[in-house]
Scaffold this motif. Sequence first.
Motif, PDB file in Angstrom:
ATOM      1  N   GLU A  19      -2.290  -2.048  -4.495  1.00 14.02           N
ATOM      2  CA  GLU A  19      -1.979  -0.839  -3.734  1.00 14.02           C
ATOM      3  C   GLU A  19      -2.828  -0.841  -2.469  1.00 14.02           C
ATOM      4  N   CYS A  20      -2.191  -0.747  -1.323  1.00 14.35           N
ATOM      5  CA  CYS A  20      -2.891  -0.792  -0.041  1.00 14.35           C
ATOM      6  C   CYS A  20      -3.899   0.354   0.074  1.00 14.35           C
ATOM      7  N   THR A  26       2.717  -0.462  -2.394  1.00 14.27           N
ATOM      8  CA  THR A  26       2.416  -1.599  -3.255  1.00 14.27           C
ATOM      9  C   THR A  26       2.983  -2.906  -2.704  1.00 14.27           C
ATOM     10  N   SER A  27       2.178  -3.954  -2.804  1.00 12.81           N
ATOM     11  CA  SER A  27       2.595  -5.304  -2.426  1.00 12.81           C
ATOM     12  C   SER A  27       2.138  -6.257  -3.528  1.00 12.81           C
ATOM     13  N   HIS A  63      -6.362  -9.461   0.861  1.00 14.01           N
ATOM     14  CA  HIS A  63      -5.075  -8.824   0.608  1.00 14.01           C
ATOM     15  C   HIS A  63      -4.487  -8.368   1.946  1.00 14.01           C
ATOM     16  N   CYS A  65      -1.381  -6.082   3.397  1.00 11.54           N
ATOM     17  CA  CYS A  65      -0.279  -5.186   3.066  1.00 11.54           C
ATOM     18  C   CYS A  65       0.940  -5.566   3.888  1.00 11.54           C
ATOM     19  N   HIS A  67       3.525  -3.919   4.266  1.00  8.98           N
ATOM     20  CA  HIS A  67       4.165  -2.733   4.855  1.00  8.98           C
ATOM     21  C   HIS A  67       3.478  -2.276   6.149  1.00  8.98           C
ATOM     22  N   HIS A 100       4.710 -10.930   5.099  1.00  7.82           N
ATOM     23  CA  HIS A 100       3.764 -10.985   3.987  1.00  7.82           C
ATOM     24  C   HIS A 100       3.089 -12.348   3.877  1.00  7.82           C
TER      25      HIS A 100
END
Length: 241
Positions: A19-20, A26-27, A63, A65, A67, A100
């Motif tokens: 979760e960003c 969520t990714s 990580h 994200c 989005h 991504h």
Amino acid sequence: MKEVISIEELQPLYDKSIECLHCKQTSTTKKIRSRFIKVSRYDTDFCPIYENPDANVLYYYIHVCRHCGFSYSEDFSRYFPPTTKEVIEEKICSKWNPHHFSDVRSVEDAIKTYKLASYCGSLKKEKHIILAGIHLRIAWLYRFQNKQEQENRFLRLALQEYEASYSSGDFSGTQVSEVRILYLAGDISKRIGNTQAAIKFLSMVLERQKHARESSIIQMARDRWHEIKEESEMGGIAANA
């Protein structure tokens, strides 16, 4: 009946949902199963050299994200200082072309994710100790590519952040100790050719040896000190001990 998967069939990489921290969407990202992680040795600045280069944990440390583009490590704080979310929205999210890094990463992909995280971390006003770790890992990735100039560039950035962390004390409460910071500052200084700074930081480590719990780091600092002395003597310059 539950299917049993043998170790031969099990793949090193698996998908992990995240979760960003910024947008809360969520990714997925790749992670490496611990049973496949085997380190053959460490460089003097703790850079791990893996037996299987394809199972390099460093590649999946960040990580990203898909989005909003916010990029971070698990060491990032969940707290956003006032106005930083707005700045991140303006500087990163509004310009992000959704894509991504959730597939297998190359070293070039990994470097991109770290540079994104470095920018995000600076906008978020992350601790100096966190930014230092990111810059140091970028230097390691360039080392894998034998790109000395870029490696040294990020070693210098890491050193600046370690010095700022030591001065501000923002490493307190993290897994990085005072002795470790001083040792890294000394080792990095040696690597980039700043012998006097290396001597200063390594001396500070040795001054703390009576009270330090990390005896291995004390020994590493002693080894670096003797290396500098030997190199100075070979160069015809007496080391100032």
